[in-house]
Design a protein around this motif. Structure first.
Motif, PDB file in Angstrom:
ATOM      1  N   TYR A  14       0.912  -1.149   0.256  1.00  8.28           N
ATOM      2  CA  TYR A  14      -0.027  -0.185  -0.089  1.00  8.28           C
ATOM      3  C   TYR A  14       1.031   1.028   0.016  1.00  8.28           C
ATOM      4  O   TYR A  14       0.750   1.894  -0.071  1.00  8.28           O
ATOM      5  CB  TYR A  14      -0.772   0.119   1.302  1.00  8.28           C
ATOM      6  CG  TYR A  14      -0.314   0.186   2.269  1.00  8.28           C
ATOM      7  CD1 TYR A  14      -0.440   1.323   3.440  1.00  8.28           C
ATOM      8  CD2 TYR A  14       0.153  -1.084   2.674  1.00  8.28           C
ATOM      9  CE1 TYR A  14       0.907   1.365   3.931  1.00  8.28           C
ATOM     10  CE2 TYR A  14       0.740  -1.075   4.032  1.00  8.28           C
ATOM     11  CZ  TYR A  14       0.776   0.331   5.266  1.00  8.28           C
ATOM     12  OH  TYR A  14       2.288   0.395   6.509  1.00  8.28           O
ATOM     13  N   ARG A  15       2.443   0.994   0.367  1.00 10.62           N
ATOM     14  CA  ARG A  15       3.127   2.121  -0.005  1.00 10.62           C
ATOM     15  C   ARG A  15       4.308   1.007  -0.825  1.00 10.62           C
ATOM     16  O   ARG A  15       4.743   1.275  -0.720  1.00 10.62           O
ATOM     17  CB  ARG A  15       3.461   2.690   1.713  1.00 10.62           C
ATOM     18  CG  ARG A  15       4.445   1.259   2.332  1.00 10.62           C
ATOM     19  CD  ARG A  15       4.279   2.158   3.827  1.00 10.62           C
ATOM     20  NE  ARG A  15       4.479   1.011   4.416  1.00 10.62           N
ATOM     21  CZ  ARG A  15       4.815   1.436   5.693  1.00 10.62           C
ATOM     22  NH1 ARG A  15       5.269   2.880   6.762  1.00 10.62           N
ATOM     23  NH2 ARG A  15       5.540   0.366   6.417  1.00 10.62           N
ATOM     24  N   ALA A  29      11.200   1.880   3.310  1.00  5.51           N
ATOM     25  CA  ALA A  29       9.486   2.284   3.126  1.00  5.51           C
ATOM     26  C   ALA A  29       9.565   4.120   2.831  1.00  5.51           C
ATOM     27  O   ALA A  29      10.592   4.482   3.437  1.00  5.51           O
ATOM     28  CB  ALA A  29       8.773   2.521   4.451  1.00  5.51           C
ATOM     29  N   SER A  31       7.118   5.835   1.267  1.00  2.80           N
ATOM     30  CA  SER A  31       6.089   6.369   1.015  1.00  2.80           C
ATOM     31  C   SER A  31       5.323   5.967   2.169  1.00  2.80           C
ATOM     32  O   SER A  31       5.351   5.391   2.732  1.00  2.80           O
ATOM     33  CB  SER A  31       5.660   6.494  -0.511  1.00  2.80           C
ATOM     34  OG  SER A  31       4.705   4.906  -0.811  1.00  2.80           O
ATOM     35  N   GLY A  32       4.060   7.316   2.324  1.00  5.23           N
ATOM     36  CA  GLY A  32       2.620   6.553   2.789  1.00  5.23           C
ATOM     37  C   GLY A  32       2.123   6.085   2.334  1.00  5.23           C
ATOM     38  O   GLY A  32       2.172   5.451   1.360  1.00  5.23           O
ATOM     39  N   ASP A  33       0.372   5.384   2.955  1.00  6.13           N
ATOM     40  CA  ASP A  33      -0.626   4.810   1.884  1.00  6.13           C
ATOM     41  C   ASP A  33      -0.558   5.614   0.469  1.00  6.13           C
ATOM     42  O   ASP A  33      -0.780   6.516   0.936  1.00  6.13           O
ATOM     43  CB  ASP A  33      -1.621   5.111   2.680  1.00  6.13           C
ATOM     44  CG  ASP A  33      -2.343   4.527   2.553  1.00  6.13           C
ATOM     45  OD1 ASP A  33      -2.476   3.519   1.414  1.00  6.13           O
ATOM     46  OD2 ASP A  33      -2.995   3.440   3.640  1.00  6.13           O
ATOM     47  N   LEU A  34      -0.378   5.134  -0.368  1.00  8.51           N
ATOM     48  CA  LEU A  34      -1.100   5.848  -1.448  1.00  8.51           C
ATOM     49  C   LEU A  34      -2.169   5.390  -2.117  1.00  8.51           C
ATOM     50  O   LEU A  34      -2.860   5.976  -2.982  1.00  8.51           O
ATOM     51  CB  LEU A  34       0.785   5.263  -2.449  1.00  8.51           C
ATOM     52  CG  LEU A  34       2.106   5.962  -2.048  1.00  8.51           C
ATOM     53  CD1 LEU A  34       2.367   5.347  -3.265  1.00  8.51           C
ATOM     54  CD2 LEU A  34       1.707   7.573  -1.944  1.00  8.51           C
ATOM     55  N   THR A  64      -2.289   2.319  -8.421  1.00  5.98           N
ATOM     56  CA  THR A  64      -2.868   1.918  -7.112  1.00  5.98           C
ATOM     57  C   THR A  64      -4.091   0.952  -7.975  1.00  5.98           C
ATOM     58  O   THR A  64      -5.106   1.426  -9.349  1.00  5.98           O
ATOM     59  CB  THR A  64      -3.479   2.247  -5.895  1.00  5.98           C
ATOM     60  OG1 THR A  64      -4.531   3.238  -6.237  1.00  5.98           O
ATOM     61  CG2 THR A  64      -1.967   4.139  -5.848  1.00  5.98           C
ATOM     62  N   TRP A  79       5.523  13.117  -2.482  1.00  3.43           N
ATOM     63  CA  TRP A  79       5.121  12.005  -3.335  1.00  3.43           C
ATOM     64  C   TRP A  79       4.519  12.804  -3.770  1.00  3.43           C
ATOM     65  O   TRP A  79       3.495  13.594  -2.897  1.00  3.43           O
ATOM     66  CB  TRP A  79       4.443  10.781  -2.990  1.00  3.43           C
ATOM     67  CG  TRP A  79       5.806  10.041  -2.888  1.00  3.43           C
ATOM     68  CD1 TRP A  79       6.438   9.672  -2.101  1.00  3.43           C
ATOM     69  CD2 TRP A  79       6.149   9.358  -4.210  1.00  3.43           C
ATOM     70  NE1 TRP A  79       7.704   8.526  -2.603  1.00  3.43           N
ATOM     71  CE2 TRP A  79       6.841   8.339  -3.294  1.00  3.43           C
ATOM     72  CE3 TRP A  79       5.382   8.949  -5.230  1.00  3.43           C
ATOM     73  CZ2 TRP A  79       7.504   7.235  -4.344  1.00  3.43           C
ATOM     74  CZ3 TRP A  79       5.821   7.571  -6.250  1.00  3.43           C
ATOM     75  CH2 TRP A  79       7.578   7.103  -5.211  1.00  3.43           C
TER      76      TRP A  79
END
Length: 226
Positions: A14-15, A29, A31-34, A64, A79
């Motif tokens: 999810y990231r 990781a 990124s955060g949750d994309l 996604t 991002w």
């Protein structure tokens, strides 16, 4: 795998994750949750496609399953959501332009929404604005994009649920490749530079190849008249 450093690998859940240790999977990781978040369960909210620019290693893209497209212009430090102007559909493929750092292609599938429209878009400004390239493609979802290098982005191939289609004019007109190519779902494309071939991964008919000489294209750019 990075185009610029074979020790660098990217992956998505999810990231976005990155490793710089090659075969030793020490993932970080970046990124955060994309996605839109875990609303209907985690299988519905994942990263479905990632790509690094072959031109600039700082440029990363992700799409996604719940319709988001993201970019990073600083190797994942930050991002930006570049979904505006695109359909709210499952992102099947995001592909950075092979020669232009600011170029990126995106394909979507609308089957979840009973939508058979072929969704293919291109941006020449890293996703700030989008142009529809679907032209006269048939009513089939697009599963993968391959762009012929050194041809100004005019030669594009898409894998669909009914075979492979090609354009030689940047998406204005499309033709199905191969008179004897089976009508099967195609999920992956690659280019064999040495043989000037397109390689197609299919469902049910193994791996197929197509000679690009037969449609008059090669990895060398076309001549420009003086």
């Amino acid at each position: 795998m990075s185009y610029h450093n074979s020790d660098v690998l990217y992956a998505g859940t999810y990231r976005m994750y990155k490793t710089i240790s090659g075969g030793i999977p020490a993932w970080t990781a970046i990124s955060g949750d994309l996605t839109d978040g875990n609303i209907y369960g985690s299988p519905f909210h994942t990263i479905s496609t990632v790509h690094e620019s072959p031109v600039d290693s700082q440029y990363l893209y992700a799409g996604t399953t719940d319709g988001n497209v993201w970019r990073s212009l600083d190797a994942g430090d930050s991002w930006d959501n570049i979904t505006a102007g695109l359909p709210d559909r499952y992102v099947t493929c995001v592909k950075a332009h092979p020669n232009e750092a600011s170029g990126v292609f995106v394909a979507h599938s609308g089957y979840r929404q009973d939508d058979n429209i072929p969704h293919l878009h291109y941006s020449d400004d890293n996703g700030n604005t989008w142009t529809n390239l679907s032209g006269d493609l048939p009513q089939l979802a697009i599963n993968h994009i391959e762009v012929m290098p050194n041809n100004f982005g005019n030669v594009i191939f898409v894998a669909t649920d009914g075979g492979v289609y090609a354009t030689l004019n940047g998406g204005q007109n499309w033709d199905r490749l191969g008179g004897d190519f089976p009508y099967v779902p195609c999920y992956d494309l690659d280019l064999n530079v040495a043989k000037n071939e397109l390689i197609v991964g299919t469902f049910g008919r193994a791996i197929q190849t197509f000679p690009l000489d037969s449609i008059g294209v090669s990895f060398m750019p076309p001549a420009v008249a003086n």
